[in-house]
Scaffold this motif. Structure first.
Motif, mmCIF file in Angstrom:
data_model
loop_
_atom_site.group_PDB
_atom_site.id
_atom_site.type_symbol
_atom_site.label_atom_id
_atom_site.label_comp_id
_atom_site.label_asym_id
_atom_site.label_seq_id
_atom_site.Cartn_x
_atom_site.Cartn_y
_atom_site.Cartn_z
ATOM 1 N N ASN A 143 -6.018 -2.461 -17.468
ATOM 2 C CA ASN A 143 -7.155 -1.591 -17.796
ATOM 3 C C ASN A 143 -6.910 -0.108 -17.103
ATOM 4 O OD1 ASN A 143 -7.287 -2.890 -20.163
ATOM 5 N ND2 ASN A 143 -9.030 -4.072 -19.470
ATOM 6 N N ALA A 144 -6.800 -0.472 -15.755
ATOM 7 C CA ALA A 144 -6.781 0.763 -14.864
ATOM 8 C C ALA A 144 -5.551 1.553 -15.181
ATOM 9 C CB ALA A 144 -6.783 0.654 -13.498
ATOM 10 N N ASP A 145 -4.441 1.192 -15.639
ATOM 11 C CA ASP A 145 -3.367 1.777 -15.967
ATOM 12 C C ASP A 145 -3.559 2.315 -17.603
ATOM 13 O OD1 ASP A 145 -1.790 1.182 -13.716
ATOM 14 O OD2 ASP A 145 -0.936 -0.347 -14.468
ATOM 15 N N GLN A 146 -4.206 1.572 -18.227
ATOM 16 C CA GLN A 146 -4.299 1.972 -19.681
ATOM 17 C C GLN A 146 -5.313 3.319 -19.514
ATOM 18 O OE1 GLN A 146 -2.138 0.405 -21.624
ATOM 19 N NE2 GLN A 146 -3.518 -0.060 -23.017
ATOM 20 N N LEU A 147 -6.066 3.298 -18.703
ATOM 21 C CA LEU A 147 -7.256 4.240 -18.778
ATOM 22 C C LEU A 147 -6.419 5.713 -18.111
ATOM 23 C CD1 LEU A 147 -10.419 2.596 -17.375
ATOM 24 C CD2 LEU A 147 -10.016 3.526 -19.704
ATOM 25 N N ALA A 148 -5.756 5.379 -17.174
ATOM 26 C CA ALA A 148 -5.041 6.350 -16.516
ATOM 27 C C ALA A 148 -4.059 7.381 -17.373
ATOM 28 C CB ALA A 148 -4.137 6.036 -15.334
ATOM 29 N N ASP A 149 -3.320 6.374 -18.569
ATOM 30 C CA ASP A 149 -2.545 6.791 -19.468
ATOM 31 C C ASP A 149 -3.420 7.318 -20.809
ATOM 32 O OD1 ASP A 149 -0.276 6.373 -17.795
ATOM 33 O OD2 ASP A 149 -0.162 4.340 -18.799
ATOM 34 N N GLN A 204 0.699 6.728 -6.742
ATOM 35 C CA GLN A 204 -0.625 7.507 -6.896
ATOM 36 C C GLN A 204 -0.120 9.037 -6.710
ATOM 37 O OE1 GLN A 204 -2.596 5.652 -8.477
ATOM 38 N NE2 GLN A 204 -4.286 6.337 -7.247
ATOM 39 N N LEU A 205 0.746 9.290 -5.788
ATOM 40 C CA LEU A 205 1.278 10.808 -5.588
ATOM 41 C C LEU A 205 2.162 11.191 -6.808
ATOM 42 C CD1 LEU A 205 2.433 10.576 -1.969
ATOM 43 C CD2 LEU A 205 0.418 11.929 -2.915
ATOM 44 N N THR A 206 2.985 10.300 -7.378
ATOM 45 C CA THR A 206 3.663 10.646 -8.333
ATOM 46 C C THR A 206 2.749 10.936 -9.624
ATOM 47 O OG1 THR A 206 5.560 9.326 -7.696
ATOM 48 C CG2 THR A 206 5.565 9.816 -10.178
ATOM 49 N N VAL A 232 0.817 -1.287 0.023
ATOM 50 C CA VAL A 232 0.012 0.087 0.028
ATOM 51 C C VAL A 232 0.998 1.448 0.000
ATOM 52 C CG1 VAL A 232 -0.323 0.258 2.489
ATOM 53 C CG2 VAL A 232 -2.146 0.866 1.013
ATOM 54 N N TYR A 233 2.057 1.283 0.632
ATOM 55 C CA TYR A 233 2.976 2.479 0.712
ATOM 56 C C TYR A 233 3.445 2.545 -0.629
ATOM 57 C CZ TYR A 233 3.090 3.208 5.650
ATOM 58 O OH TYR A 233 2.977 3.585 6.945
ATOM 59 N N GLN A 251 -4.417 8.828 -2.855
ATOM 60 C CA GLN A 251 -4.031 7.967 -1.880
ATOM 61 C C GLN A 251 -5.307 6.851 -1.626
ATOM 62 O OE1 GLN A 251 -1.622 9.877 0.861
ATOM 63 N NE2 GLN A 251 0.088 8.965 -0.117
ATOM 64 N N VAL A 252 -5.029 5.692 -0.899
ATOM 65 C CA VAL A 252 -5.966 4.499 -0.804
ATOM 66 C C VAL A 252 -5.605 4.024 0.644
ATOM 67 C CG1 VAL A 252 -6.437 3.805 -3.213
ATOM 68 C CG2 VAL A 252 -4.765 2.765 -1.761
#
Length: 224
Positions: A155-161, A37-39, A30-31, A44-45
């Motif tokens: 897919n979460a990474d794909q959408l974020a990009d 997430q910050l980068t 999680v860290y 954050q979760v």
């Protein structure tokens, strides 16, 4: 209780360190996730949210499936393949499924043999392969879990990009999926090969994974 702990100490020990390892992975994971997430400017979760995320699930499943694959292959190939001098191998003269008498099945079953060993027919055939089959089934289930969780994370990474998501078929044929799988598989295969070879010449007194300390290097299929 003391008798139960003594009789089941090996299993309980590994289950305990499994839970501890999972807890450590969750906290460190999680860290790492929140740093990313910050980068990337994301939110954050919490630890609870991370534990139910696809990212945590895929990291766990990809390791589990490689372990079950290792045992599945090892159980089946050691029926036929041998390594002279290793306690991890059968004696070369015993390669194969062995006789009914040696395996104590059908008419050769003893009074304390499992019921299905003497049942004959499909029940004995199934029970005779049950260990390998359950390892194979666990591998397939964990592989499926990895593919589903990995697809969600990918897919979460794909959408974020701002890229298009992919289908399940597209993901399991992707470089990302096979990179995750093969980097775990190769380490498992190396570990098994190392154990088979090192146990020819090295000893661990009192361990069933080792030959007796004074046993010949050429002795095969003999455990301490």
């Amino acid at each position: 209780m003391r008798r139960f702990l003594r009789s089941n100490g090996l299993t309980l020990f590994f289950l305990l360190i499994l839970v501890l390892a999972l807890a450590g992975q969750a906290v460190s994971g999680v860290y790492v996730f929140n740093d990313r997430q910050l980068t990337s400017g994301g939110a954050q979760v919490s630890l609870a949210h991370y534990l139910t995320s696809s990212q945590f699930a895929v990291d766990v499943a990809e390791n589990w499936q490689s372990e079950f694959l290792q045992f599945f292959l090892y159980i089946f190939v050691t029926v036929w393949l041998v390594q002279r001098g290793s306690p991890e191998s059968k004696n070369p003269r015993e390669a194969g499924v062995e006789s009914d008498e040696r395996q104590k099945v059908d008419a050769h079953a003893a009074e304390d043999s499992p019921a299905w060993a003497a049942a004959r027919g499909w029940r004995t055939a199934l029970f005779s392969r049950s260990l390998g089959l359950i390892m194979g089934a666990l591998f397939l289930l964990s592989w499926l879990a990895q593919s589903i969780a990995g697809l969600s994370a990918y897919n979460a990474d794909q959408l974020a990009d701002l890229s298009d998501p992919v289908s399940w078929t597209g993901y399991v044929t992707s470089a990302d999926f096979w990179n995750r799988s093969l980097q775990n598989w190769q380490s498992e295969f190396l570990a098994v090969a190392a154990m088979a070879v090192f146990s020819i010449y090295l000893r661990q007194r009192g361990s069933p994974e080792s030959k007796p300390v004074g046993e010949s290097h050429s002795a095969t299929g003999i455990e301490g």
